[in-house]
Enzyme design. Structure first.
Site, PDB file in Angstrom:
ATOM      1  N   ASP A   1     122.465 -65.742 -27.188  1.00  0.00           N
ATOM      2  CA  ASP A   1     122.087 -67.024 -27.771  1.00  0.00           C
ATOM      3  C   ASP A   1     121.057 -67.695 -26.868  1.00  0.00           C
ATOM      4  O   ASP A   1     121.096 -67.542 -25.642  1.00  0.00           O
ATOM      5  CB  ASP A   1     123.314 -67.917 -27.915  1.00  0.00           C
TER       6      ASP A   1
ATOM      7  N   ASP B   1     120.658 -70.761 -26.073  1.00  0.00           N
ATOM      8  CA  ASP B   1     121.089 -71.938 -25.317  1.00  0.00           C
ATOM      9  C   ASP B   1     122.053 -71.602 -24.183  1.00  0.00           C
ATOM     10  O   ASP B   1     122.682 -72.507 -23.619  1.00  0.00           O
ATOM     11  CB  ASP B   1     121.746 -72.956 -26.257  1.00  0.00           C
TER      12      ASP B   1
ATOM     13  N   TRP C   1     127.897 -70.836 -39.489  1.00  0.00           N
ATOM     14  CA  TRP C   1     128.435 -70.741 -38.135  1.00  0.00           C
ATOM     15  C   TRP C   1     129.828 -70.110 -38.134  1.00  0.00           C
ATOM     16  O   TRP C   1     130.683 -70.439 -38.947  1.00  0.00           O
ATOM     17  CB  TRP C   1     128.511 -72.133 -37.501  1.00  0.00           C
TER      18      TRP C   1
ATOM     19  N   GLU D   1     131.318 -64.103 -37.054  1.00  0.00           N
ATOM     20  CA  GLU D   1     130.683 -62.801 -36.832  1.00  0.00           C
ATOM     21  C   GLU D   1     131.094 -62.188 -35.498  1.00  0.00           C
ATOM     22  O   GLU D   1     131.213 -60.958 -35.377  1.00  0.00           O
ATOM     23  CB  GLU D   1     129.162 -62.918 -36.933  1.00  0.00           C
ATOM     24  N   ASP D   2     131.317 -63.013 -34.466  1.00  0.00           N
ATOM     25  CA  ASP D   2     131.732 -62.484 -33.167  1.00  0.00           C
ATOM     26  C   ASP D   2     133.089 -61.804 -33.241  1.00  0.00           C
ATOM     27  O   ASP D   2     133.305 -60.740 -32.648  1.00  0.00           O
ATOM     28  CB  ASP D   2     131.776 -63.609 -32.125  1.00  0.00           C
TER      29      ASP D   2
ATOM     30  N   MET E   1     125.583 -74.079 -20.967  1.00  0.00           N
ATOM     31  CA  MET E   1     125.032 -74.212 -22.313  1.00  0.00           C
ATOM     32  C   MET E   1     124.189 -75.472 -22.390  1.00  0.00           C
ATOM     33  O   MET E   1     124.587 -76.534 -21.885  1.00  0.00           O
ATOM     34  CB  MET E   1     126.154 -74.254 -23.345  1.00  0.00           C
TER      35      MET E   1
ATOM     36  N   HIS F   1     123.454 -79.708 -27.400  1.00  0.00           N
ATOM     37  CA  HIS F   1     122.652 -79.997 -28.581  1.00  0.00           C
ATOM     38  C   HIS F   1     123.583 -80.270 -29.748  1.00  0.00           C
ATOM     39  O   HIS F   1     124.778 -79.894 -29.731  1.00  0.00           O
ATOM     40  CB  HIS F   1     121.734 -78.815 -28.915  1.00  0.00           C
TER      41      HIS F   1
ATOM     42  N   ARG G   1     124.748 -79.721 -33.715  1.00  0.00           N
ATOM     43  CA  ARG G   1     124.781 -78.539 -34.574  1.00  0.00           C
ATOM     44  C   ARG G   1     123.547 -78.526 -35.477  1.00  0.00           C
ATOM     45  O   ARG G   1     123.121 -79.548 -36.012  1.00  0.00           O
ATOM     46  CB  ARG G   1     126.058 -78.518 -35.421  1.00  0.00           C
TER      47      ARG G   1
END
Length: 398
Positions: free
Chosen positions: A242, A244, A304, A307-308, A334, A337, A339
């Protein structure tokens, strides 16, 4: 009247002690000391002369060998072209990591074959230039021009090869992306120096989802896998990160091993702890063989989450296990931020996770569909903008 006769002690001359027989003892001792010192100085000078001679001989033969190899290339070039005209043009300049300039270090050899090309030693398993714990902050302005100046050895497209050793793997770093330019600059600022210190041969690929439809992280990672291999078929290790997330320790080596690797095991947003045993999010790595073994990542997780866990299930169902670094090394920061729009939580994710065993064979790298709209090689990364379609209006079967 008593007569006292003073006995005069004589100093017998020793070897190397000049002076007349019967000279004063102090003068004799001084002469002996000076003689011994002079003898040691002479021996030292003789050893230095011998060392100088040996160095001169070694340099002479080294230069002679280089000149011999240099002229032998010219003597052999003519017949080789006459017998094999295609062989003289076999140099492959299409690989951007063939030659990497670096200040203070010898330049990496190009792909051109030849008797003078040096054979580099293998890169060490534990690179000597690692720093360890890093101070990561996201408050200072980070223009892309500054990041580029900080990484002069990184080639166009974000490719890098160590100039002083031969890595065992070729690593593709894949970043799913949309509207995160601010985060990307910080990621490039921190990660390029880290990856270079880790002595990696790598390329950075930013897979940019076109349009404003629902974000699909796992499908973008599948696209990145395929597009990176199109550019360089030698990629054998894939790091999925990712944009971030920045590692806080450069000893967290971005390499692939015998088992799939989970790097981001201790994020600051989770209190530097693994949130649950099956967590596989943030930053992970799989070899090419491991990725194909699980049929890549799922394509049907729009929005969101989920998937992980599906990827974790695929790894477990194929008989592999997750490897992780020490929790003190696998720490990440991280960039805070809100969403993203069009990346709301996927309401179907829990149902899909339960059906991984049924869907993983039909949904994966073999079924991904997309269209490449643009490939742009930037100074620090390769940007690939793709159209991955839209989410279905009804839940797919399974």
């Amino acid at each position: 009247m008593a007569v006292y006769v003073e006995e005069q002690r004589l100093c017998l001359p020793a070897a190397g002690c000049p002076g007349p027989l019967g000279g004063p003892a102090a003068a004799c001792g001084m002469s002996r000391l000076l003689g011994g010192t002079l003898e040691r100085v002479c021996k030292a000078v003789l050893l230095l002369c011998l060392l100088h001679f040996l160095v001169a001989v070694i340099l002479y033969f080294d230069v002679y060998a280089q000149h011999l190899a240099f002229f032998s290339r010219f003597s052999a070039r003519g017949p080789a072209r006459a017998l094999h005209p295609a062989a003289s043009s076999s140099t492959n300049f299409s690989r951007p990591n063939a030659t990497v300039p670096s200040s203070g270090l010898p330049e990496a050899p190009s792909a051109r074959p030849g008797p003078t090309a040096p054979i580099l030693p293998p890169c060490p398993d534990s690179p000597p230039g690692l720093v360890g714990r890093l101070l990561i902050e996201f408050t200072s302005p980070m223009p892309l021009e500054r990041v580029q100046r900080e990484n002069p050895g990184v080639l166009l497209g974000g490719r890098y090869t160590p100039p002083d050793c031969a890595p065992a793997q070729t690593v593709a770093v894949i970043i799913p992306f949309r509207h995160r330019e601010h985060h990307l600059r910080y990621w490039l600022h921190y990660l390029h120096p880290i990856l270079r210190r880790q002595r990696l041969r790598y390329g950075v690929y930013v897979i940019n989802q076109h349009g404003e439809d629902t974000f699909n992280r796992a499908k973008l990672l599948n696209v990145g896998f395929l597009e990176a291999l199109k550019e360089d078929a030698t990629y054998d290790c894939f790091i999925f990160s990712d944009v971030d997330l920045v590692p806080m320790d450069d000893r967290n080596l971005y390499r692939c091993g015998d088992q799939p690797r989970h790097f981001a095991i201790a994020m600051d947003k989770f209190g530097f702890r693994l949130p649950y045993a099956g967590y596989f999010g943030g930053v992970s790595g799989l070899s090419k063989a491991q990725f194909l073994r699980i049929n890549g990542f799922p394509n049907e997780y729009w929005g969101w989450g989920g998937e992980d866990d599906d990827i974790f299930n695929r790894i477990s169902l194929t008989g592999m296990k997750i490897s992780r670094p020490d929790i003190r090394i696998g720490r990440y920061r991280m960039i805070k931020h809100d969403r993203d729009k069009h990346n709301e939580p996927n309401p179907q994710r829990f149902t899909k996770i339960q059906n991984t065993k049924l869907t993983m064979k039909r949904d994966g790298i073999g079924s991904v569909r997309y269209q490449v709209l643009e490939v742009s090689r930037q100074p620090l990364f390769t940007n690939i903008t793709v159209d991955i379609g839209r989410p279905p209006s009804w839940p797919p079967r399974g």
